[in-house]
Write a protein that holds these residues in place. Structure first.
Motif, PDB file in Angstrom:
ATOM      1  N   TRP A  53      50.948  45.244  -6.782  1.00 42.92           N
ATOM      2  CA  TRP A  53      50.914  44.858  -5.320  1.00 42.92           C
ATOM      3  C   TRP A  53      51.146  45.867  -4.166  1.00 42.92           C
ATOM      4  CZ3 TRP A  53      48.710  41.910  -2.212  1.00 42.92           C
ATOM      5  CH2 TRP A  53      49.276  41.383  -0.880  1.00 42.92           C
ATOM      6  N   LEU A  56      47.964  48.045  -3.684  1.00 44.00           N
ATOM      7  CA  LEU A  56      47.106  46.970  -2.632  1.00 44.00           C
ATOM      8  C   LEU A  56      47.388  46.768  -1.462  1.00 44.00           C
ATOM      9  CD1 LEU A  56      44.585  45.466  -3.198  1.00 44.00           C
ATOM     10  CD2 LEU A  56      45.744  43.712  -3.882  1.00 44.00           C
ATOM     11  N   TRP A  59      47.759  50.548   0.491  1.00 45.50           N
ATOM     12  CA  TRP A  59      46.491  51.250   0.754  1.00 45.50           C
ATOM     13  C   TRP A  59      45.277  50.663   1.266  1.00 45.50           C
ATOM     14  CZ3 TRP A  59      47.649  54.078  -4.610  1.00 45.50           C
ATOM     15  CH2 TRP A  59      48.653  54.718  -4.736  1.00 45.50           C
ATOM     16  N   VAL A  60      45.192  49.297   0.998  1.00 44.75           N
ATOM     17  CA  VAL A  60      43.995  48.364   1.309  1.00 44.75           C
ATOM     18  C   VAL A  60      44.217  47.540   2.468  1.00 44.75           C
ATOM     19  CG1 VAL A  60      42.291  46.968   0.405  1.00 44.75           C
ATOM     20  CG2 VAL A  60      43.172  48.701  -0.943  1.00 44.75           C
TER      21      VAL A  60
END
Length: 325
Positions: A53, A56, A59-60
């Motif tokens: 997690w 994710l 970075w996203v």
């Protein structure tokens, strides 16, 4: 204002802490990113292994969402700050007026004022007994249990955490009366939509009582209002991610109503103690626009209880009872 018939402890003896979810400090991408990072890294909120997690999220998701969410906050920001912060602060002040012998403060589970800092401050003041009221009428492991985690982790003071108040008679009456008052001023829509914050269905399947408590709250409110089954519907909002969430969804329900010929509906959000992004932007703006785009005429949003006298009375009585238990 002193609650009639209530004996109050000495000022230096007891305290009440009202704890809400939290909010960014400013409607800016940076502030939103800091807030969402703390919120979404809580394992009670997102139950994905941290090693998967963390990258994710950082970075996203945060790079993509922070600017967009900041814009949403900017649309509802008040002169005194975030609506959730302003209304929570005012609610705590209203409860304090009703408990003059008790220290009443507020904290945020994520953001400021932080739970551990507030509890540590009470310890330094010499407070011996603390009641914590999470401002979530319905219990969930994703919200109320997370507040309990934060209180225990602070280690500052022993505290009693009120688990829920979803069927408290005074709270039910306050919600019902707020709906009546709205109808008296604005007229009554063809249907009343109860919208609660959603949860992944998986969480409920694992034993979380939230959905059942939402249903029980609605049953109490509509019973007070004297409504029939065809007069109202219970829905869930604020979905995130791709897994299955509690249904029916508020926005799709409103769109279906409009397409079926319903012209005027009212929406109330009794799972939220005070107005915030999810009520003022998601419901009153986004969902209202979706209802009209699908052929509806008007969607009226009924505000949260906020710092109304009836709300403050109900919460003060809850906290006073807990202090004496």
């Amino acid at each position: 204002m002193r609650m009639p018939g209530i004996e109050h402890p000495r000022a230096a003896d007891a305290a009440v802490v009202l704890i809400n979810l939290g909010t960014p400090d400013a409607p800016t991408p940076g502030a939103v990113r800091r807030y969402l990072s703390q919120f979404l890294m809580d394992p009670r909120v997102v139950q994905i292994p941290r090693w998967l997690w963390w990258p994710l999220l950082h970075w996203v998701i945060l790079p993509l969402r922070s600017k967009r969410v900041a814009h949403k906050y900017a649309e509802i920001w008040m002169d005194a700050g975030s609506p959730l912060a302003v209304h929570t602060r005012r609610l705590a002040a209203a409860v304090a007026q009703r408990m003059p012998g008790t220290r009443v403060v507020h904290a945020m589970r994520y953001g400021q004022p932080a739970v551990h800092e507030v509890l540590d401050g009470l310890r330094r003041e010499g407070i011996a007994r603390v009641v914590v009221l999470p401002l979530y009428p319905q219990y969930s492991t994703t919200t109320t249990a997370s507040v309990d985690d934060a209180v225990r982790a602070s280690g500052a003071l022993p505290a009693r955490v009120i688990g829920d108040y979803h069927l408290d008679a005074a709270w039910v009456q306050a919600v019902a009366d707020s709906i009546r008052a709205h109808w008296d001023v604005n007229g009554r829509g063809e249907r009343l939509v109860f919208s609660f914050h959603g949860l992944p269905q998986r969480v409920v399947d694992n034993g979380d009582p939230y959905a059942d408590q939402c249903k029980a709250s609605v049953a109490g409110i509509v019973g007070d209002l004297g409504l029939h089954d065809e007069d109202y519907v219970l829905t869930f909002q604020s979905r995130f991610g791709k897994e299955r969430w509690l249904e029916p969804a508020t926005i799709t329900t409103l769109e279906a109503m409009a397409r079926a010929g319903t012209r005027r509906v009212d929406v109330v959000c009794p799972g939220f103690a005070v107005d915030c992004l999810e009520t003022l932007e998601e419901i009153a703006q986004q969902n209202a626009d979706a209802f009209r785009a699908a052929g509806g005429q008007a969607m009226q949003y009924i505000p949260c209880l906020n710092d109304t006298p009836a709300h403050a009375d109900a919460l003060a009585a809850l906290c006073d009872k807990a202090l004496r238990a």
